[in-house]
Design a protein around this motif. Sequence first.
Motif, mmCIF file in Angstrom:
data_model
loop_
_atom_site.group_PDB
_atom_site.id
_atom_site.type_symbol
_atom_site.label_atom_id
_atom_site.label_comp_id
_atom_site.label_asym_id
_atom_site.label_seq_id
_atom_site.Cartn_x
_atom_site.Cartn_y
_atom_site.Cartn_z
ATOM 1 N N ASP A 168 5.126 -3.111 10.239
ATOM 2 C CA ASP A 168 5.314 -3.716 11.540
ATOM 3 C C ASP A 168 4.010 -4.834 11.659
ATOM 4 O O ASP A 168 3.266 -4.493 10.705
ATOM 5 C CB ASP A 168 4.802 -2.926 12.820
ATOM 6 N N THR A 169 4.330 -5.479 12.549
ATOM 7 C CA THR A 169 2.995 -6.695 13.070
ATOM 8 C C THR A 169 2.725 -6.179 14.506
ATOM 9 O O THR A 169 3.708 -6.150 15.126
ATOM 10 C CB THR A 169 3.642 -8.019 12.985
ATOM 11 N N VAL A 170 1.371 -5.857 14.411
ATOM 12 C CA VAL A 170 1.048 -5.533 16.050
ATOM 13 C C VAL A 170 -0.008 -6.570 16.480
ATOM 14 O O VAL A 170 -0.819 -7.076 15.945
ATOM 15 C CB VAL A 170 0.376 -4.150 15.977
ATOM 16 N N SER A 171 0.282 -6.715 17.831
ATOM 17 C CA SER A 171 -0.662 -7.752 18.567
ATOM 18 C C SER A 171 -0.155 -7.420 19.929
ATOM 19 O O SER A 171 0.685 -6.864 20.296
ATOM 20 C CB SER A 171 -0.156 -9.131 18.156
ATOM 21 N N GLY A 172 -0.889 -8.036 20.831
ATOM 22 C CA GLY A 172 -0.776 -8.130 22.408
ATOM 23 C C GLY A 172 -1.760 -7.219 22.899
ATOM 24 O O GLY A 172 -2.617 -6.938 22.580
ATOM 25 N N ALA B 202 -2.352 -3.696 22.119
ATOM 26 C CA ALA B 202 -3.406 -3.660 20.886
ATOM 27 C C ALA B 202 -4.786 -4.145 21.041
ATOM 28 O O ALA B 202 -5.852 -3.195 20.651
ATOM 29 C CB ALA B 202 -2.738 -4.696 19.686
ATOM 30 N N ASP B 203 -5.103 -4.890 21.985
ATOM 31 C CA ASP B 203 -6.331 -5.629 22.319
ATOM 32 C C ASP B 203 -7.124 -4.241 23.234
ATOM 33 O O ASP B 203 -8.158 -4.058 22.752
ATOM 34 C CB ASP B 203 -6.298 -6.567 23.309
ATOM 35 N N THR B 204 -6.257 -3.556 23.838
ATOM 36 C CA THR B 204 -6.944 -2.381 24.681
ATOM 37 C C THR B 204 -7.226 -1.188 23.865
ATOM 38 O O THR B 204 -8.238 -0.736 23.771
ATOM 39 C CB THR B 204 -6.028 -1.874 25.759
ATOM 40 N N ALA B 205 -6.166 -0.980 23.041
ATOM 41 C CA ALA B 205 -6.435 0.335 22.019
ATOM 42 C C ALA B 205 -7.415 0.196 21.001
ATOM 43 O O ALA B 205 -8.327 0.728 20.762
ATOM 44 C CB ALA B 205 -4.965 0.606 21.546
ATOM 45 N N VAL B 206 -7.485 -1.209 20.284
ATOM 46 C CA VAL B 206 -8.361 -1.588 19.134
ATOM 47 C C VAL B 206 -9.895 -1.803 19.814
ATOM 48 O O VAL B 206 -10.606 -1.601 19.051
ATOM 49 C CB VAL B 206 -7.638 -2.637 18.247
ATOM 50 N N GLY B 207 -9.757 -2.551 21.002
ATOM 51 C CA GLY B 207 -11.023 -2.908 21.488
ATOM 52 C C GLY B 207 -11.506 -4.133 20.955
ATOM 53 O O GLY B 207 -12.752 -4.748 20.760
ATOM 54 N N LEU B 208 -10.431 -5.014 20.463
ATOM 55 C CA LEU B 208 -10.860 -6.263 19.743
ATOM 56 C C LEU B 208 -9.778 -7.402 20.509
ATOM 57 O O LEU B 208 -8.660 -7.224 20.254
ATOM 58 C CB LEU B 208 -10.276 -6.183 18.411
ATOM 59 N N ASP B 209 -10.150 -8.263 21.278
ATOM 60 C CA ASP B 209 -9.346 -9.100 21.794
ATOM 61 C C ASP B 209 -8.534 -10.221 21.162
ATOM 62 O O ASP B 209 -9.133 -10.792 20.120
ATOM 63 C CB ASP B 209 -9.974 -10.118 22.833
ATOM 64 N N GLY B 210 -7.239 -10.279 21.143
ATOM 65 C CA GLY B 210 -6.533 -11.418 20.541
ATOM 66 C C GLY B 210 -6.279 -10.969 18.871
ATOM 67 O O GLY B 210 -5.829 -11.823 18.132
ATOM 68 N N ASN B 211 -6.339 -9.641 18.875
ATOM 69 C CA ASN B 211 -6.061 -9.240 17.411
ATOM 70 C C ASN B 211 -4.514 -9.094 17.078
ATOM 71 O O ASN B 211 -3.664 -8.787 17.889
ATOM 72 C CB ASN B 211 -6.629 -7.663 17.072
ATOM 73 N N ARG B 212 -4.266 -9.334 15.568
ATOM 74 C CA ARG B 212 -2.889 -9.145 15.259
ATOM 75 C C ARG B 212 -3.015 -8.849 13.941
ATOM 76 O O ARG B 212 -3.949 -9.347 13.041
ATOM 77 C CB ARG B 212 -2.332 -10.695 15.346
ATOM 78 N N ALA B 213 -2.247 -7.896 13.573
ATOM 79 C CA ALA B 213 -2.464 -7.267 12.007
ATOM 80 C C ALA B 213 -1.159 -6.907 11.793
ATOM 81 O O ALA B 213 -0.156 -6.289 12.267
ATOM 82 C CB ALA B 213 -3.267 -6.144 12.193
#
Length: 146
Positions: A33-37, A40-51
């Motif tokens: 998958d490609t994750v973002s949004g 994902a920002d909340t779960a990972v703690g990294l704003d604007g992340n996309r992976a």
Amino acid sequence: MSIKLENVGIVVRDLEATISFFTDLGLTVLGRDTVSGEWADTAVGLDGNRADIALLQTPDGYGRIELFEYLHPDAIESDRTRPNEIGMHRIAFSVDDIDSSLEIAARHGYRPLRGVATYQDLYRLTYLRGPSGIIVMLAEDLRGRG
């Protein structure tokens, strides 16, 4: 309360090459998958992340690793970890035939850090530095052999 290990997450430079390495060793891809949004920002703690991500599983159905290739922000290169450093250390796999597994690793350009050791006539094992510098331990159980 119950707890179960779900997976180990690893950030990699090249998702396709890393998937190729681990699937050649015998793992299977369960999903991609490609994750973002915002979630994902909340779960990972990294704003604007996309992976781009891939979830792989060992043949026994229990071990799983989740691979991440960050598209944004750029992944941060770090010094290669050493076996005695505090923190995430390595990923370990039991294999039926360590020599065959090392042949597969070599086809991807990865070799043991030093060699293959025998521990008390119970295991043959080695560490190698795999994709994105991941330390991978391979161990062959010698018990029950003729």
